[in-house]
Motif scaffolding. Structure first.
Motif, PDB file in Angstrom:
ATOM      1  N   VAL A 110      45.118  39.623  21.644  1.00 23.24           N
ATOM      2  CA  VAL A 110      44.880  38.686  22.748  1.00 23.24           C
ATOM      3  C   VAL A 110      45.639  39.149  23.994  1.00 23.24           C
ATOM      4  O   VAL A 110      45.087  39.143  25.102  1.00 23.24           O
ATOM      5  CB  VAL A 110      45.256  37.241  22.351  1.00 23.24           C
ATOM      6  N   ALA A 111      46.886  39.577  23.828  1.00 21.63           N
ATOM      7  CA  ALA A 111      47.671  40.052  24.973  1.00 21.63           C
ATOM      8  C   ALA A 111      47.011  41.266  25.622  1.00 21.63           C
ATOM      9  O   ALA A 111      46.933  41.362  26.853  1.00 21.63           O
ATOM     10  CB  ALA A 111      49.101  40.375  24.535  1.00 21.63           C
ATOM     11  N   MET A 112      46.517  42.189  24.815  1.00 21.57           N
ATOM     12  CA  MET A 112      45.836  43.368  25.352  1.00 21.57           C
ATOM     13  C   MET A 112      44.582  42.958  26.131  1.00 21.57           C
ATOM     14  O   MET A 112      44.327  43.481  27.221  1.00 21.57           O
ATOM     15  CB  MET A 112      45.462  44.321  24.213  1.00 21.57           C
ATOM     16  N   ALA A 113      43.817  42.028  25.574  1.00 18.52           N
ATOM     17  CA  ALA A 113      42.584  41.576  26.236  1.00 18.52           C
ATOM     18  C   ALA A 113      42.892  40.864  27.549  1.00 18.52           C
ATOM     19  O   ALA A 113      42.216  41.080  28.559  1.00 18.52           O
ATOM     20  CB  ALA A 113      41.792  40.664  25.307  1.00 18.52           C
ATOM     21  N   VAL A 114      43.916  40.017  27.552  1.00 16.73           N
ATOM     22  CA  VAL A 114      44.290  39.296  28.778  1.00 16.73           C
ATOM     23  C   VAL A 114      44.736  40.286  29.846  1.00 16.73           C
ATOM     24  O   VAL A 114      44.324  40.177  31.008  1.00 16.73           O
ATOM     25  CB  VAL A 114      45.381  38.241  28.490  1.00 16.73           C
ATOM     26  N   ASP A 115      45.559  41.255  29.477  1.00 18.17           N
ATOM     27  CA  ASP A 115      45.986  42.260  30.459  1.00 18.17           C
ATOM     28  C   ASP A 115      44.781  43.013  31.024  1.00 18.17           C
ATOM     29  O   ASP A 115      44.706  43.267  32.223  1.00 18.17           O
ATOM     30  CB  ASP A 115      46.974  43.247  29.831  1.00 18.17           C
ATOM     31  N   HIS A 116      43.838  43.362  30.170  1.00 17.49           N
ATOM     32  CA  HIS A 116      42.626  44.037  30.635  1.00 17.49           C
ATOM     33  C   HIS A 116      41.863  43.141  31.623  1.00 17.49           C
ATOM     34  O   HIS A 116      41.418  43.601  32.678  1.00 17.49           O
ATOM     35  CB  HIS A 116      41.746  44.415  29.443  1.00 17.49           C
ATOM     36  N   CYS A 117      41.745  41.867  31.277  1.00 14.30           N
ATOM     37  CA  CYS A 117      41.023  40.926  32.148  1.00 14.30           C
ATOM     38  C   CYS A 117      41.699  40.772  33.504  1.00 14.30           C
ATOM     39  O   CYS A 117      41.024  40.743  34.539  1.00 14.30           O
ATOM     40  CB  CYS A 117      40.919  39.555  31.472  1.00 14.30           C
ATOM     41  N   PHE A 118      43.012  40.669  33.513  1.00 11.40           N
ATOM     42  CA  PHE A 118      43.736  40.461  34.770  1.00 11.40           C
ATOM     43  C   PHE A 118      43.869  41.748  35.575  1.00 11.40           C
ATOM     44  O   PHE A 118      43.655  41.753  36.782  1.00 11.40           O
ATOM     45  CB  PHE A 118      45.124  39.887  34.508  1.00 11.40           C
ATOM     46  N   ARG A 119      44.213  42.851  34.936  1.00 13.67           N
ATOM     47  CA  ARG A 119      44.540  44.082  35.652  1.00 13.67           C
ATOM     48  C   ARG A 119      43.342  44.964  35.959  1.00 13.67           C
ATOM     49  O   ARG A 119      43.315  45.638  36.983  1.00 13.67           O
ATOM     50  CB  ARG A 119      45.565  44.879  34.857  1.00 13.67           C
ATOM     51  N   ARG A 120      42.366  45.025  35.044  1.00 16.45           N
ATOM     52  CA  ARG A 120      41.244  45.939  35.227  1.00 16.45           C
ATOM     53  C   ARG A 120      39.961  45.229  35.677  1.00 16.45           C
ATOM     54  O   ARG A 120      39.237  45.741  36.507  1.00 16.45           O
ATOM     55  CB  ARG A 120      40.960  46.691  33.920  1.00 16.45           C
ATOM     56  N   VAL A 121      39.697  44.069  35.079  1.00 15.93           N
ATOM     57  CA  VAL A 121      38.454  43.363  35.370  1.00 15.93           C
ATOM     58  C   VAL A 121      38.576  42.547  36.651  1.00 15.93           C
ATOM     59  O   VAL A 121      37.610  42.391  37.385  1.00 15.93           O
ATOM     60  CB  VAL A 121      38.045  42.474  34.167  1.00 15.93           C
TER      61      VAL A 121
END
Length: 193
Positions: A110-121
Motif C-alpha cells: 500500500v505504501a509503495m502504491a500511494v507513493d507511486h500515486c502521489f509522486r509519479r501519477v
C-alpha cells in the motif's frame, strides 16, 4: 516484495492463490449484486477481469497490480476510481495470501502504491474503504497513518449484501517524505519483535 502490473500469464498463479484463500477472502471481497429481473449477473472470468483492468488502466482510471513476495504471486492491489480535475483522487483495494499475512507485505505494498500515486501519477488524495469488522485491513491503514474519516453506510456489495465501510484517507501533503519511507522508519526492527 514487488508490485507489478497484472498480466494474462498470471492466471494459473492468481487462481491458485485466490482458490486457496477463498474462505478467508469471502467476507471482504466485492461481489456482484443480484441482477435486475430478466438479466443474469455473472462473476467475470480471469481473462475478462484482466481485459477490464487493462482497459480501465489505458483510460487512466485504474492501476491494477499484483503483489509478488519472495518470487511468487501473493495478492492483488488495485488503485481504482482515479478522478482528475479539481479532485485528483483514487481509492485502493487489496487482498493478500493468508499464508503471508502479518509479515508487513500489505502495508509495504500500500505504501509503495500511494507513493507511486502521489509522486509519479500526480494524485492528491488516496482513500482506503474497509469493512468495520475487518480488523487486519484496518490495521494496515492505521499503521500507515491513514486518517479515519467516517462511515459510508451500505457502500459496497460484499458477500451477498450491501456493507458499511470505514473511510481512511491520506493526502500528498501528509507524507512529504513518502509513505514507504515513513513506514520503514516506524516499523519495528526484527530484534524488537
Amino acid at each position: 516484495m514487488t508490485l507489478r502490473p497484472i498480466r494474462m500469464r498470471d492466471q494459473r498463479a492468481w487462481r491458485e492463490v485466490n482458490r486457496r484463500n477463498r474462505d478467508w477472502l469471502r467476507p471482504w471481497e466485492a461481489t456482484v449484486p443480484p441482477a435486475p429481473p430478466g438479466h443474469v449477473a455473472q462473476r467475470p472470468t480471469y481473462r475478462q477481469m484482466v481485459r477490464h483492468l487493462r482497459s480501465e488502466a489505458g483510460a487512466g482510471r485504474m492501476l491494477p497490480f499484483v503483489i509478488d513476495y519472495q518470487g511468487r504471486l501473493a495478492g492483488q492491489l488495485t488503485v481504482a476510481g482515479i478522478t482528475w480535475g479539481s479532485m485528483c483522487s483514487a481509492h485502493i483495494g487489496y487482498w493478500v495470501d493468508e499464508a503471508i499475512a502479518g509479515r508487513g507485505v500489505m502495508p509495504t505494498a500500500v505504501a509503495m502504491a500511494v507513493d507511486h500515486c502521489f509522486r509519479r501519477v500526480g494524485l492528491h488524495r488516496v482513500e482506503v474503504c474497509i469493512r468495520p469488522e475487518n480488523g487486519p485491513s484496518r490495521r494496515v491503514a492505521e499503521k500507515l497513518g491513514f486518517r479515519e474519516e467516517g462511515l459510508r453506510p451500505r457502500y459496497l456489495h460484499i458477500d451477498g449484501g450491501w456493507r458499511d465501510h470505514m473511510v481512511y484517507a491520506l493526502t500528498a501533503e501528509e507524507v512529504p517524505e513518502g509513505l514507504l519511507d515513513r513506514w520503514h522508519r516506524a516499523r519495528p526492527s526484527a530484534s524488537q519483535k
